[in-house]
Design an enzyme around this catalytic site. Structure first.
Site, PDB file in Angstrom:
ATOM      1  N   ASN A  88     -27.157  97.386-100.748  1.00 51.21           N
ATOM      2  CA  ASN A  88     -26.356  96.490-101.610  1.00 51.21           C
ATOM      3  C   ASN A  88     -27.159  95.313-102.171  1.00 51.21           C
ATOM      4  O   ASN A  88     -26.681  94.180-102.202  1.00 51.21           O
ATOM      5  CB  ASN A  88     -25.127  95.961-100.851  1.00 51.21           C
ATOM      6  CG  ASN A  88     -24.159  97.066-100.479  1.00 51.21           C
ATOM      7  OD1 ASN A  88     -23.937  97.997-101.254  1.00 51.21           O
ATOM      8  ND2 ASN A  88     -23.584  96.978 -99.285  1.00 51.21           N
ATOM      9  N   VAL A  89     -28.371  95.596-102.611  1.00 50.78           N
ATOM     10  CA  VAL A  89     -29.194  94.540-103.226  1.00 50.78           C
ATOM     11  C   VAL A  89     -29.198  94.638-104.756  1.00 50.78           C
ATOM     12  O   VAL A  89     -29.842  93.835-105.427  1.00 50.78           O
ATOM     13  CB  VAL A  89     -30.652  94.568-102.702  1.00 50.78           C
ATOM     14  CG1 VAL A  89     -30.706  94.258-101.221  1.00 50.78           C
ATOM     15  CG2 VAL A  89     -31.331  95.885-103.036  1.00 50.78           C
ATOM     16  N   GLY A  90     -28.493  95.640-105.283  1.00 47.66           N
ATOM     17  CA  GLY A  90     -28.424  95.793-106.742  1.00 47.66           C
ATOM     18  C   GLY A  90     -29.469  96.726-107.315  1.00 47.66           C
ATOM     19  O   GLY A  90     -29.877  96.571-108.470  1.00 47.66           O
ATOM     20  N   THR A 128     -29.217  99.776-108.317  1.00 46.99           N
ATOM     21  CA  THR A 128     -28.765 100.592-109.447  1.00 46.99           C
ATOM     22  C   THR A 128     -28.660  99.793-110.731  1.00 46.99           C
ATOM     23  O   THR A 128     -29.075 100.268-111.797  1.00 46.99           O
ATOM     24  CB  THR A 128     -27.412 101.255-109.120  1.00 46.99           C
ATOM     25  OG1 THR A 128     -27.522 101.971-107.889  1.00 46.99           O
ATOM     26  CG2 THR A 128     -27.015 102.229-110.218  1.00 46.99           C
ATOM     27  N   LYS A 183     -31.349 110.126-108.779  1.00 41.74           N
ATOM     28  CA  LYS A 183     -30.926 109.687-107.447  1.00 41.74           C
ATOM     29  C   LYS A 183     -30.782 110.943-106.598  1.00 41.74           C
ATOM     30  O   LYS A 183     -29.708 111.562-106.568  1.00 41.74           O
ATOM     31  CB  LYS A 183     -29.623 108.904-107.500  1.00 41.74           C
ATOM     32  CG  LYS A 183     -29.297 108.215-106.171  1.00 41.74           C
ATOM     33  CD  LYS A 183     -28.115 107.275-106.302  1.00 41.74           C
ATOM     34  CE  LYS A 183     -27.809 106.579-104.977  1.00 41.74           C
ATOM     35  NZ  LYS A 183     -28.845 105.585-104.615  1.00 41.74           N
ATOM     36  N   GLY A 189     -33.867 105.250-104.470  1.00 42.06           N
ATOM     37  CA  GLY A 189     -33.674 105.637-103.083  1.00 42.06           C
ATOM     38  C   GLY A 189     -32.309 105.222-102.566  1.00 42.06           C
ATOM     39  O   GLY A 189     -31.437 104.791-103.325  1.00 42.06           O
ATOM     40  N   ASN A 201     -33.296  89.714-107.864  1.00 43.91           N
ATOM     41  CA  ASN A 201     -31.961  89.991-108.395  1.00 43.91           C
ATOM     42  C   ASN A 201     -30.962  88.974-107.854  1.00 43.91           C
ATOM     43  O   ASN A 201     -30.724  88.901-106.651  1.00 43.91           O
ATOM     44  CB  ASN A 201     -31.528  91.410-108.008  1.00 43.91           C
ATOM     45  CG  ASN A 201     -30.201  91.786-108.635  1.00 43.91           C
ATOM     46  OD1 ASN A 201     -29.852  91.301-109.707  1.00 43.91           O
ATOM     47  ND2 ASN A 201     -29.458  92.662-107.971  1.00 43.91           N
TER      48      ASN A 201
END
Length: 224
Positions: free
Chosen positions: A13-15, A17, A38, A117, A176
């Protein structure tokens, strides 16, 4: 010359995508035939053709070439849990050969490929393989996505050290902003600039609405 990159994060959940979609758009604007890939996803929605992952959908939309759902995301699990655990419970093995087959197929159509990933650098694919071992096998250049938040500095330093110790090229890192900007954000980034040796590619601002992004105004560089 075909360029192939692997996106990893300092955490889940670090962005990854949203930053991947920005990079794909930037590469398209630079004249490349782009493709997002992906290979393994978890957490999806039902479609007529089966289950599909929202991250993979965004990568597909952000690619300049036409790809099928299966080409973008060949291995998709419906539940949201680590892929190697879901693989065990659902008796659906994840083999590096399958990941490579999908990548080779996309390489025939595109000259700028971004592979996303799952989770962080050492996310397992099985009881013996991790994403990192496959990245090394495929000789992909890695881009680190760092979510600017408490703990990111330590996670970023450890991630870069792990990539370098695996003798894999790190093409750069992107900061980010996943939370609204506060007075410490630039101090986080300045500290990262002091410690991270890989090229700094830029900062992605915080977005209230991720569906209305002006890609031309985002000042990040493409990795080399």
């Amino acid at each position: 010359m075909i360029k192939k990159f692997f996106i990893t994060g300092t955490d889940t959940n670090v962005g990854k995508t949203i930053v991947s979609s920005i990079l794909l758009k930037k590469a398209t604007m630079s004249g490349y035939q782009t493709a997002g890939y992906k290979p393994v996803s978890s957490g999806g929605q039902k479609k007529s053709s089966g289950f599909f992952n929202q991250d993979a959908i965004l990568l597909k939309k952000s690619s300049s070439i036409i790809l099928s759902d299966r080409e973008v995301n060949p291995i998709a699990f419906f539940e949201n849990a680590p892929p190697h655990i879901l693989s065990k419970f659902q008796k659906r093995s994840i083999k590096k050969e399958e990941l490579s087959l999908g990548l080779n197929n996309i390489t025939k159509k595109s000259n700028w490929i971004l592979v996303e990933g799952a989770g962080g650098w050492y996310t397992p694919l099985s009881c013996k393989d991790t994403f990192s071992s496959w990245v090394k096998q495929e000789k992909l250049t890695v881009i680190i996505i760092i979510a600017i938040k408490l703990g990111c500095i330590n996670h970023a330093i450890l991630t870069e050290k792990a990539i370098i110790s695996d003798q894999i090229k790190c093409g750069g890192w992107i900061a980010n902003n996943i939370f609204p900007k506060d007075k410490y954000n630039m101090h986080y980034i300045q500290t990262l600039l002091n410690y991270i040796k890989s090229p700094f590619l830029g900062v992605v601002p915080y977005f209230k609405n991720k569906n209305r992004i002006n890609f031309k105004k985002i000042k990040i560089k493409l990795p080399k």
